[in-house]
Design a protein around this motif. Structure first.
Motif, short mmCIF file in Angstrom:
data_model
loop_
_atom_site.label_atom_id
_atom_site.label_comp_id
_atom_site.label_asym_id
_atom_site.label_seq_id
_atom_site.Cartn_x
_atom_site.Cartn_y
_atom_site.Cartn_z
N GLN A 80 64.57 72.71 73.89
CA GLN A 80 66.00 73.01 73.83
C GLN A 80 66.24 74.52 73.84
O GLN A 80 67.17 75.01 74.48
CB GLN A 80 66.60 72.39 72.57
N ILE A 81 65.40 75.27 73.11
CA ILE A 81 65.54 76.72 73.09
C ILE A 81 65.26 77.30 74.47
O ILE A 81 66.02 78.13 74.99
CB ILE A 81 64.58 77.33 72.05
N LEU A 82 64.17 76.85 75.09
CA LEU A 82 63.78 77.36 76.40
C LEU A 82 64.84 77.05 77.45
O LEU A 82 65.13 77.88 78.32
CB LEU A 82 62.43 76.76 76.80
N GLY A 83 65.44 75.85 77.37
CA GLY A 83 66.47 75.50 78.33
C GLY A 83 67.64 76.46 78.29
O GLY A 83 68.12 76.93 79.33
N GLY A 84 68.09 76.80 77.09
CA GLY A 84 69.20 77.74 76.96
C GLY A 84 68.85 79.12 77.49
O GLY A 84 69.65 79.76 78.19
N VAL A 85 67.66 79.60 77.17
CA VAL A 85 67.24 80.93 77.60
C VAL A 85 67.13 81.01 79.13
O VAL A 85 67.61 81.97 79.76
CB VAL A 85 65.90 81.31 76.95
N LEU A 86 66.53 79.99 79.75
CA LEU A 86 66.33 80.02 81.20
C LEU A 86 67.65 79.91 81.96
O LEU A 86 67.85 80.57 82.99
CB LEU A 86 65.39 78.88 81.62
N VAL A 87 68.57 79.07 81.47
CA VAL A 87 69.87 78.95 82.14
C VAL A 87 70.62 80.27 82.08
O VAL A 87 71.19 80.74 83.07
CB VAL A 87 70.70 77.81 81.51
N ALA A 88 70.62 80.90 80.90
CA ALA A 88 71.34 82.16 80.74
C ALA A 88 70.68 83.30 81.52
O ALA A 88 71.37 84.19 82.05
CB ALA A 88 71.42 82.53 79.26
#
Length: 475
Positions: free
Chosen positions: A163-171
């Motif tokens: 979940q953390i990685l998903g947010g970072v990569l999208v941003a």
């Protein structure tokens, strides 16, 4: 002549497979990828929907398509590893995971993405059961206990990190890839994993492999699909008639599956899920515990992602990083698990349940008092305590479940365990997620979140009570 006989005597013993440090790192990498990809899309769904003009129902299928195919095929993946070699299936599954991740990242339409996600779930089902089966077959004693502890730590950390990685990569929007980076990032990781696996993962398989149980495979697939598909897709689709018919089919298919498997077991054949396997007390009681634990874990992860982004107004990065302390506390405390179990036995799981209950209660109180002024700092005390409690439960429950499964059935045992966990993860999103989204319009998102956390707290109490029935020691 004597020298010939002596030489033959020296060469004849078969060296048992040994999983070294590099091999363990490699299979744990393979275990992390499917779990990360189950959660990594949570914070990216709004962006995917906007870019591909996808409806809520189709976006649900992006999640459900992966989860259902993954859960349905896990036990079959374990059986195929027993038959054809776990290293071979691990390599094939990882290669397929990389290719399907590439297909997800390049998907031109929403329905193409759904199809690629279904295929990605199938690839995960081929790869993941081989991890635990290899650990069971190629480690012994304290090394196995340590490896199982690391597996549990990896599993828990991966679910939060996804979940953390998903947010970072999208941003980050790397090279203009936007949401596609959450899938494309898998490709170089898979290439590294394939090189390492070819060098460091030993080949293991069952000494007496059985053919694939065709009727059992079909009936298990029907049972799981008839349960998971309507629960994960029903809310977004408006609960049409097919969802209720499907739920009605589930008990029929599940009963038929049990009867077919019991008959095959009594006839001396090895069914897909041998009912005799459940005579194993640690396995049976551990599986009962893994269900409420996983339902609560995945439900919380989904609900908190929605609440922080849509209710509080945090961006995907801040929403993901709000859970970073949970990942850190989980990983640190889980490393202490083997030492604590050696001294205190499975009562560590009970203590973990009590600690997690405190953490969830703190979170509910924080939401009730602070909403909507809820950022990372306000959540950190609750998530740190909850993460520490979960770390004292999940890795040890995994060890309990597989502690007395013979090496010849390692693939079947690990497949059954991961199927139960994966099905419960999907149920958590469906049940707690549906509860939260149903309550939000009437009582407000803050009160809905607090109420959902209290329901999760009830599941934590149930898990804690069930832990008292675990065998006191782990063999």
């Amino acid at each position: 002549m004597t020298e010939t006989i002596a030489s033959h005597t020296v060469r004849s013993p078969v060296t048992p497979p040994v999983l070294g440090r590099l091999g363990l790192f490699t299979v744990l990498l393979g275990a992390a990828l499917p779990l990360i990809d189950f959660f990594i899309v949570n914070v990216a769904l709004p962006t995917i929907g906007h870019d591909l003009a996808a409806s809520d129902a189709v976006l649900e299928l992006v999640v459900a398509g992966y989860g259902v195919s993954y859960a349905v095929l896990l036990v079959l993946g374990g059986r195929l590893g027993d038959m054809f070699g776990r290293r071979r299936l691990f390599l094939g599954g990882m290669a397929a995971f990389g290719l399907t991740s590439l297909a997800c990242g390049l998907a031109p339409t929403a329905w193409t993405l759904v199809a690629a996600r279904v295929a990605q779930g199938a690839a995960s089902a081929a790869m993941l059961p081989q991890v635990l089966a290899t650990i069971q077959s190629a480690t012994q004693g304290p090394r196995r206990a340590k490896a199982m502890g690391l597996y549990g730590a990896t599993a828990g950390l991966s679910m939060v990190a996804g979940q953390i990685l998903g947010g970072v990569l999208v941003a980050a929007d790397i090279a203009g890839t936007d949401w596609r980076a959450i899938f494309l990032v898998n490709v170089p990781v898979v290439l590294l994993g394939l090189v390492l696996a070819a060098r460091a993962v030993p080949e293991t398989r069952s000494q007496n492999p059985e053919p694939v149980d065709g009727p059992g495979t079909v009936l298990l697939a029907v049972a799981l699909i008839s349960l998971l598909a309507p629960l994960t897709e029903g809310r977004a689709a408006g609960w049409p008639l097919w969802t209720w018919l499907s739920l009605g089919l589930f008990p029929v298919a599940a009963t038929a599956f049990y009867l077919v498997e019991r008959r095959a077991d009594r006839q001396g054949r090895t069914p897909l899920v041998p009912p005799s396997l459940f005579a194993n007390l640690p396995l049976r009681r551990g599986l009962v515990m893994i269900l409420p634990f996983s339902i609560g874990f995945s439900g919380f992860m989904f609900v908190i992602a929605v609440a922080l982004q849509e209710g509080v107004g945090l961006g995907p990065v801040r929403a993901g990083l709000a859970l970073a302390p949970m990942a850190v506390s989980f990983f640190v405390v889980s490393l202490l698990g083997p030492r604590l179990v050696t001294r205190w036995g499975t009562r560590v799981v009970t203590v973990g349940g009590l600690v997690q209950a405190v953490g969830v209660a703190v979170l509910a109180l924080t939401v009730w008092r602070s909403w909507p002024d809820l950022g990372g700092l306000e959540l950190w005390p609750g998530v740190v305590i909850a993460g520490a409690g979960q770390a004292l439960q999940l890795p040890i429950i995994f060890r309990v479940i597989l502690s007395e499964v013979p090496a010849s059935r390692a693939g079947v045992g690990s497949g059954v365990m991961i199927t139960a966990q994966q099905s419960a993860l999907a149920l958590g999103v469906a049940t707690l997620g549906t509860l939260f989204l149903s309550l939000s319009p009437g009582m407000g998102m803050g009160d809905a979140l607090a109420t959902t956390l209290l329901v999760q707290l009830g599941g934590v109490v149930l898990t804690t009570a069930l832990s008292l029935r675990l065998p006191r020691t782990i063999s």
